[in-house]
Design a protein around this motif. Structure first.
Motif, PDB file in Angstrom:
ATOM      1  N   SER A 190       0.850  -1.207   0.000  1.00 41.27           N
ATOM      2  CA  SER A 190       0.000   0.000   0.000  1.00 41.27           C
ATOM      3  C   SER A 190       0.872   1.239   0.000  1.00 41.27           C
ATOM      4  N   ILE A 202       0.947   5.625  -0.843  1.00 43.36           N
ATOM      5  CA  ILE A 202       0.181   6.843  -1.123  1.00 43.36           C
ATOM      6  C   ILE A 202       0.967   7.673  -2.129  1.00 43.36           C
ATOM      7  N   ASN A 210       1.861   8.931  -6.356  1.00 36.83           N
ATOM      8  CA  ASN A 210       2.316   8.310  -7.600  1.00 36.83           C
ATOM      9  C   ASN A 210       3.828   8.131  -7.583  1.00 36.83           C
ATOM     10  N   LYS A 267      -2.415  -2.676 -10.046  1.00 36.63           N
ATOM     11  CA  LYS A 267      -2.738  -1.616  -9.082  1.00 36.63           C
ATOM     12  C   LYS A 267      -4.244  -1.439  -8.948  1.00 36.63           C
ATOM     13  N   TYR A 289      -7.338  -1.489  -5.342  1.00 34.11           N
ATOM     14  CA  TYR A 289      -7.449  -1.608  -3.885  1.00 34.11           C
ATOM     15  C   TYR A 289      -7.327  -3.088  -3.519  1.00 34.11           C
ATOM     16  N   ASN A 334      -7.403   8.286   1.155  1.00 35.42           N
ATOM     17  CA  ASN A 334      -6.778   7.359   0.207  1.00 35.42           C
ATOM     18  C   ASN A 334      -7.523   6.041   0.063  1.00 35.42           C
ATOM     19  N   LYS A 353      -4.681   2.411  -4.196  1.00 30.33           N
ATOM     20  CA  LYS A 353      -3.385   2.728  -3.604  1.00 30.33           C
ATOM     21  C   LYS A 353      -2.564   1.478  -3.348  1.00 30.33           C
TER      22      LYS A 353
END
Lengths: 442, 128
Positions: A88, A90, A92, A118, A120, A284, A395
């Motif tokens: 995980s 946060i 780019n 990519k 969740y 996020n 994320k």
């Protein structure tokens, strides 16, 4: 250049030396400042997992699983079977580097590759059976009226029965026969003396639901409204409470509800509350601040508090995902994602704004071949450019390690780097200003 | 060990240590302001304890060398402009840390901090 210690004098030769060293010191300080600026503006995110110490709090790679979906004890992976784990992050990043450090007892990698996607974490769950409307939902289609009860679609035999029981035709959700096929058909509702399970009542401004012929009171109006529409409940007088026994247990908020108590925000799922650790996690995870309901101490007291919900946690049961491409809805339940037939079916499970995902993201993959690290004896690594994942919702990166050897892993290290480019610098500055603005917003 | 080094070289080192101390304090002040504006932006990468340790050792080295060289601090040399500027920044940082609280409560705390500061200054620096 200025001299901070003018009063302490030196002869000309030594003063020249001092000036030379002073210039070098200030130049070094300038380089240090530039270096610090780079590591702040273009940060690298490190995530790790140690099979030698699997319970360590330093482990922050999530959901490590073998092909059976189980945690690989002591990092043992049989040849040809993949190892999957989620990271995980946060923001780019430009590249993702994964290092696998093998145990002394492990076979070496002959050929191994790593695939990345990519989205969740919860959206990577395997797809389960599609689900229909939630229990207690009143729906109508092609002139027929139904109540979803015990997971089944129970049709009212005729309008007279529906009206005698007190249901209002206007409050049934209009839907299509196609949408109703995900709820198996149950027996017809034909008895006017008893109510079917999951009938909802409003008595003295309090809401009740009938479950197994026992009435359960909702802890509050807003708990009820998190699951059902206000006008759906059948108005009754207090005498009605004598007809069915009343449960001591109360009904709470719908799974996946977002509530706030004091200064903290919580997720409600499976009768528990998960405290959300920060606003960064909240945002996020794709949640909307509009869905946060302020609750009272009484409402909070009915829940057992679970461990912190962090950026590394998957979305809990009750979460609704919607794909941005074709508005397809999914419900998260028991580590599976179940497709929902329509937005009205999704709304029957949760009144929250669904979390937006990209269906496409499941098909976009990055790939790299593992190489032996020349500076470390048992370490293998590979780098995946992350440019193709830019702009995708989510994320979490899901990594799948495919190898042909029987391996035993000691540690998995991942690092996500940002390239030093003008575009990333602009992005970093914009994000920093947005964060500062957010920090001072009331 | 210091006695073996030539006095001129020690003076050069002393002057350079003053420069590094100045640089360290500027870094520390900028880090404080950055951290005040956006908590975690600095400490996520470099802890304050590290900066403070470096500044502390630098200060100790300046003190030791000053003793060795017989240099005494000139109290009259206090730069009032810099002192007032630093005081203003400190007060801003204190106020900033209380921004989420009630504005009157923040102002009250700020006033208390100023008063405590004045009294501490008087106790330490004022004669008799």
């Amino acid at each position: 250049m200025f001299d901070l210690t003018k009063k302490i004098e030196l002869d000309e030769k030594n003063y020249k030396h001092y000036r030379l060293f002073q210039t070098a010191v200030y130049l070094l300080a300038l380089f240090l400042a530039v270096y610090l600026f780079i590591i702040i503006a273009f940060p690298t995110q490190f995530l790790t997992f140690s099979f030698l110490n699997p319970n360590s709090t330093k482990n922050n790679l999530a959901n490590i699983r073998n092909s059976e979906g189980l945690f690989p004890e002591r990092g043992r992976i049989e040849g040809t079977k993949p190892l999957t784990f989620d990271a995980s992050v946060i923001g780019n990043y430009s590249t993702g580097r994964v290092s696998i450090i093998l145990s002394k007892k492990s076979e070496e990698f002959v050929s191994a590759s790593l695939n990345a996607r990519k989205s969740y974490q919860a959206f990577f769950y395997p797809e389960g059976e599609p689900v229909g409307f939630r229990d207690g939902t009143a729906v109508k289609s092609e002139g027929n009226y139904y109540l979803v009860s015990d997971g089944k679609l129970k049709k009212f035999r005729n309008d007279s029965i529906l009206e005698t029981l007190g249901f209002d035709k206007n409050y049934f959700i209009e839907t299509t026969a196609e949408d109703l096929k995900y709820n198996p058909k149950g027996e017809e509702i034909s008895d006017i003396s008893t109510y079917p399970n999951y009938s909802i009542f409003k008595i003295d401004n309090e809401y009740y639901i009938l479950k197994d012929d026992i009435l359960r009171k909702f802890v509050s109006s807003q708990a009820y409204l998190s699951s059902y529409a206000d006008n759906q409940a059948i108005e009754k007088t207090a005498d009605f409470l004598k007809k069915y026994p009343l449960s001591d247990d109360t009904e709470g908020f719908a799974d996946g509800s977002l509530v706030s108590y004091g200064d903290s925000a919580f997720l409600v799922s499976n009768g528990k509350t998960l405290p959300i650790d920060s606003s960064i996690t909240f945002e996020n995870m794709g949640y909307s601040w509009d869905d946060l309901r302020k609750i009272s101490g009484d409402e909070m007291a009915m829940y057992k508090k679970e461990k912190l919900f962090t950026i590394f946690s998957p979305h809990p049961d009750g979460t609704i995902f919607v794909t941005n491409e074709d508005q397809k809805y999914y419900l998260i339940k028991n580590n599976q994602k179940h497709s929902l037939p329509s937005s009205s079916a999704a709304l029957s499970w949760s009144k929250n704004n669904p979390v937006i995902v990209s269906e496409m993201s499941l098909g976009i993959e990055g790939k790299c071949q593992l190489k032996k690290n020349p500076f470390s004896f048992r370490s293998y690594y590979c780098e995946i450019p992350l440019e193709k994942f830019k702009g995708l919702y989510g994320k979490d990166f899901e990594f799948v390690l495919n190898s042909e050897s029987n391996i035993k892993i000691d540690t998995i290290d991942t690092s996500f780097k940002k390239s030093v480019t003008l575009e990333n610098l602009k992005l970093a500055i914009t994000e920093t200003f947005a964060k500062i603005k957010g920090n001072y917003a009331y | 060990m210091l006695t073996k080094i030539k006095r001129e070289n020690l003076i050069i080192i002393y002057k350079l240590l003053n420069d590094t101390l100045f640089i360290g304090l500027v870094f520390f002040l900028l880090a404080l302001i950055g951290e005040g504006l956006l908590p975690g932006i600095i400490t996520f990468h470099i802890g304050f304890s590290k900066i403070i340790t470096v500044v502390f050792f630098n200060l100790a080295a300046v003190y030791l060398l000053a003793n060795q060289l017989g240099i005494k601090a000139d109290n009259d040399q206090t730069n009032k402009k810099t002192a007032y500027l630093l005081l203003f920044i400190v007060l801003l940082l204190v106020f900033n840390s209380l921004l989420k609280a009630n504005i009157f409560f923040s102002l009250f705390i700020l006033l208390v901090v100023v008063l405590i500061g004045i009294f501490i200054y008087k106790v330490i620096f004022e004669e008799n």
